[in-house]
Structure formats: structure tokens, C-alpha cells
Scaffold this motif. Structure first.
Motif, PDB file in Angstrom:
ATOM      1  N   LYS A  78     -20.108   5.380  22.801  1.00  0.00           N
ATOM      2  CA  LYS A  78     -20.843   6.590  23.176  1.00  0.00           C
ATOM      3  C   LYS A  78     -20.081   7.858  22.832  1.00  0.00           C
ATOM      4  O   LYS A  78     -20.671   8.907  22.607  1.00  0.00           O
ATOM      5  N   LYS A  79     -18.760   7.762  22.788  1.00  0.00           N
ATOM      6  CA  LYS A  79     -17.913   8.922  22.521  1.00  0.00           C
ATOM      7  C   LYS A  79     -17.740   9.203  21.026  1.00  0.00           C
ATOM      8  O   LYS A  79     -17.176  10.216  20.654  1.00  0.00           O
ATOM      9  N   LEU A  80     -18.234   8.309  20.185  1.00  0.00           N
ATOM     10  CA  LEU A  80     -18.052   8.436  18.742  1.00  0.00           C
ATOM     11  C   LEU A  80     -19.230   9.156  18.100  1.00  0.00           C
ATOM     12  O   LEU A  80     -20.308   9.240  18.671  1.00  0.00           O
ATOM     13  N   THR A  81     -19.013   9.625  16.880  1.00  0.00           N
ATOM     14  CA  THR A  81     -20.099  10.231  16.113  1.00  0.00           C
ATOM     15  C   THR A  81     -20.990   9.120  15.561  1.00  0.00           C
ATOM     16  O   THR A  81     -20.684   7.941  15.680  1.00  0.00           O
ATOM     17  N   ASP A  82     -22.087   9.497  14.924  1.00  0.00           N
ATOM     18  CA  ASP A  82     -23.144   8.567  14.533  1.00  0.00           C
ATOM     19  C   ASP A  82     -22.688   7.307  13.805  1.00  0.00           C
ATOM     20  O   ASP A  82     -22.949   6.196  14.251  1.00  0.00           O
ATOM     21  N   GLU A  83     -22.038   7.458  12.663  1.00  0.00           N
ATOM     22  CA  GLU A  83     -21.708   6.283  11.853  1.00  0.00           C
ATOM     23  C   GLU A  83     -20.657   5.384  12.512  1.00  0.00           C
ATOM     24  O   GLU A  83     -20.844   4.171  12.571  1.00  0.00           O
ATOM     25  N   PRO A  84     -19.567   5.938  13.045  1.00  0.00           N
ATOM     26  CA  PRO A  84     -18.625   5.061  13.757  1.00  0.00           C
ATOM     27  C   PRO A  84     -19.269   4.380  14.970  1.00  0.00           C
ATOM     28  O   PRO A  84     -19.003   3.202  15.233  1.00  0.00           O
ATOM     29  N   ARG A  85     -20.136   5.086  15.669  1.00  0.00           N
ATOM     30  CA  ARG A  85     -20.839   4.501  16.815  1.00  0.00           C
ATOM     31  C   ARG A  85     -21.675   3.302  16.359  1.00  0.00           C
ATOM     32  O   ARG A  85     -21.681   2.252  16.991  1.00  0.00           O
ATOM     33  N   GLU A  86     -22.358   3.477  15.233  1.00  0.00           N
ATOM     34  CA  GLU A  86     -23.178   2.398  14.695  1.00  0.00           C
ATOM     35  C   GLU A  86     -22.308   1.186  14.329  1.00  0.00           C
ATOM     36  O   GLU A  86     -22.692   0.043  14.574  1.00  0.00           O
ATOM     37  N   CYS A  87     -21.120   1.427  13.772  1.00  0.00           N
ATOM     38  CA  CYS A  87     -20.211   0.328  13.415  1.00  0.00           C
ATOM     39  C   CYS A  87     -19.796  -0.454  14.662  1.00  0.00           C
ATOM     40  O   CYS A  87     -19.756  -1.689  14.648  1.00  0.00           O
ATOM     41  N   PHE A  88     -19.488   0.241  15.749  1.00  0.00           N
ATOM     42  CA  PHE A  88     -19.081  -0.430  16.982  1.00  0.00           C
ATOM     43  C   PHE A  88     -20.257  -1.214  17.573  1.00  0.00           C
ATOM     44  O   PHE A  88     -20.112  -2.378  17.943  1.00  0.00           O
ATOM     45  N   ARG A  89     -21.415  -0.586  17.665  1.00  0.00           N
ATOM     46  CA  ARG A  89     -22.577  -1.250  18.274  1.00  0.00           C
ATOM     47  C   ARG A  89     -23.058  -2.443  17.449  1.00  0.00           C
ATOM     48  O   ARG A  89     -23.344  -3.507  17.978  1.00  0.00           O
TER      49      ARG A  89
ATOM     50  N   LEU B 101     -15.361  -6.403   8.734  1.00  0.00           N
ATOM     51  CA  LEU B 101     -15.253  -5.103   8.047  1.00  0.00           C
ATOM     52  C   LEU B 101     -16.097  -5.036   6.775  1.00  0.00           C
ATOM     53  O   LEU B 101     -16.768  -4.022   6.557  1.00  0.00           O
ATOM     54  N   PRO B 102     -16.109  -6.084   5.936  1.00  0.00           N
ATOM     55  CA  PRO B 102     -16.953  -6.003   4.735  1.00  0.00           C
ATOM     56  C   PRO B 102     -18.442  -5.836   5.034  1.00  0.00           C
ATOM     57  O   PRO B 102     -19.173  -5.247   4.244  1.00  0.00           O
ATOM     58  N   ILE B 103     -18.882  -6.318   6.173  1.00  0.00           N
ATOM     59  CA  ILE B 103     -20.292  -6.139   6.555  1.00  0.00           C
ATOM     60  C   ILE B 103     -20.480  -4.780   7.225  1.00  0.00           C
ATOM     61  O   ILE B 103     -21.390  -4.026   6.880  1.00  0.00           O
ATOM     62  N   MET B 104     -19.609  -4.439   8.156  1.00  0.00           N
ATOM     63  CA  MET B 104     -19.782  -3.208   8.931  1.00  0.00           C
ATOM     64  C   MET B 104     -19.507  -1.942   8.119  1.00  0.00           C
ATOM     65  O   MET B 104     -20.159  -0.921   8.335  1.00  0.00           O
ATOM     66  N   LEU B 105     -18.561  -1.988   7.202  1.00  0.00           N
ATOM     67  CA  LEU B 105     -18.216  -0.785   6.443  1.00  0.00           C
ATOM     68  C   LEU B 105     -19.096  -0.578   5.221  1.00  0.00           C
ATOM     69  O   LEU B 105     -19.030   0.476   4.584  1.00  0.00           O
ATOM     70  N   TYR B 106     -19.924  -1.559   4.896  1.00  0.00           N
ATOM     71  CA  TYR B 106     -20.860  -1.446   3.781  1.00  0.00           C
ATOM     72  C   TYR B 106     -22.201  -1.023   4.375  1.00  0.00           C
ATOM     73  O   TYR B 106     -22.926  -1.824   4.960  1.00  0.00           O
ATOM     74  N   LYS B 107     -22.497   0.252   4.249  1.00  0.00           N
ATOM     75  CA  LYS B 107     -23.646   0.850   4.933  1.00  0.00           C
ATOM     76  C   LYS B 107     -24.969   0.113   4.700  1.00  0.00           C
ATOM     77  O   LYS B 107     -25.708  -0.119   5.658  1.00  0.00           O
ATOM     78  N   PRO B 108     -25.322  -0.269   3.458  1.00  0.00           N
ATOM     79  CA  PRO B 108     -26.595  -0.985   3.280  1.00  0.00           C
ATOM     80  C   PRO B 108     -26.670  -2.289   4.093  1.00  0.00           C
ATOM     81  O   PRO B 108     -27.718  -2.606   4.655  1.00  0.00           O
TER      82      PRO B 108
END
Length: 164
Positions: free
Chosen positions: A127-138, A48-55
Motif C-alpha cells: 500500500k505504501k508503494l507507487t503503482d508498478e512496484p505495488r503491482e509487483c508485490f500484489r 522476477l522474470p515473470i514479475m519484472l516483465y510487464k506484459p
């Protein structure tokens, strides 16, 4: 950890246990694709600290190249990681417990976390998520694979500047 009813709307939306559990599940599924064992418990607290920190999330490579070489070129992603890990520790615990409760995660031998979802299922969900959540999953999937290819938990944590 504050009771759910006392959390601000922003905290409830951003740190939703279902979403956070999905991100941890994605990393555990990625890890399992490379390594038969589950994700080491300490590494789950880095997700989470890596995935939720956008940079940091956006700086992650597309492919799992050498973690040590990539971190040497991208030292800035380590800045504040330990602080974020400490502040997100209760949310990571909550995400793991949520995942276990709803059958997405399980604890297996030696305290490892195993995903009940395959990487392909995570990709379908993303695939069902919006952009940012999709990016977190991928990217979570990729991070799990990367962790598995980069050595044991102590090695990975040391590479990121975290003392186990």
C-alpha cells in the motif's frame, strides 16, 4: 555480477536487491498461505522474470484459476521466459541473499525458501508503494499462491515451458 558501484543507474534502480527481495518474499509468503512448506528454490528463480516483465505480470489472472488452462490461453507469456531467467539469475540470487541477510527470508528444509513476512504484512507494505512496484508485490503474492496450488516445482516449471 557487477559490483554495486559499477552498475548503471537504470540497473541499480530497476534491479535494486531490496525491491527484488521484497518481490521474492511476497511470492514466498503467498506460497506459504497455501502450503505449509516453503517456496521451492527453483521456483524462486521464476518470480522476477515473470514479475519484472510487464506484459507477463499484467496478463496474470486476478484469481488463481487453473495454471495449465490459463497458460494455454496466454501462451505469449512463456516467450523469452527462459532467457529472462538466465539473465536475472544473479539478481535473484542477490535478492534471496539480501532477504536472508535482513530477515525477510530463510532457507528451510530441503532447500525451500520461507518468508518471515505474512501475506497481510506484504499487503500493508504494498500500500505504501507507487503503482508498478505495488503491482509487483500484489501479483507476487498471487503468483506464490498459484505455484502452491499447481503442483510440485517440476510440474510448474514444465507448465511454463522451463526444463528443470
Amino acid at each position: 555480477m557487477k559490483p554495486w558501484a559499477e552498475r548503471s543507474i537504470e540497473e541499480a534502480n530497476l534491479l535494486n536487491p531490496a525491491f527484488c527481495s521484497g518481490v521474492v518474499t511476497a511470492s514466498a509468503a503467498g506460497y506459504r498461505e497455501v502450503c505449509e512448506e516453503g517456496l521451492p528454490f527453483p521456483l524462486a528463480f521464476m518470480v522476477l522474470p515473470i514479475m519484472l516483465y510487464k506484459p507477463a505480470r499484467q496478463a496474470l489472472p486476478r484469481l488463481t484459476k487453473s495454471m495449465a488452462a490459463w497458460l494455454a490461453e496466454n501462451e505469449s507469456v512463456r516467450i523469452g521466459l527462459s532467457r529472462r531467467m538466465i539473465s536475472l539469475k544473479p539478481h535473484t540470487r542477490e535478492a534471496i541473499l539480501f532477504g536472508i541477510r535482513y530477515g525477510w527470508l530463510s532457507m528451510v528444509n530441503e532447500g525451500r525458501i520461507e518468508s518471515a513476512k505474512m501475506a497481510s504484512q506484504i499487503g500493508y507494505l504494498a500500500k505504501k508503494l507507487t503503482d508498478e512496484p505495488r503491482e509487483c508485490f500484489r501479483k507476487g503474492l498471487m503468483l506464490g499462491k498459484w505455484f502452491a496450488k499447481s503442483g510440485n516445482a517440476v510440474t510448474v516449471m514444465n507448465l511454463w515451458g522451463i526444463r528443470p
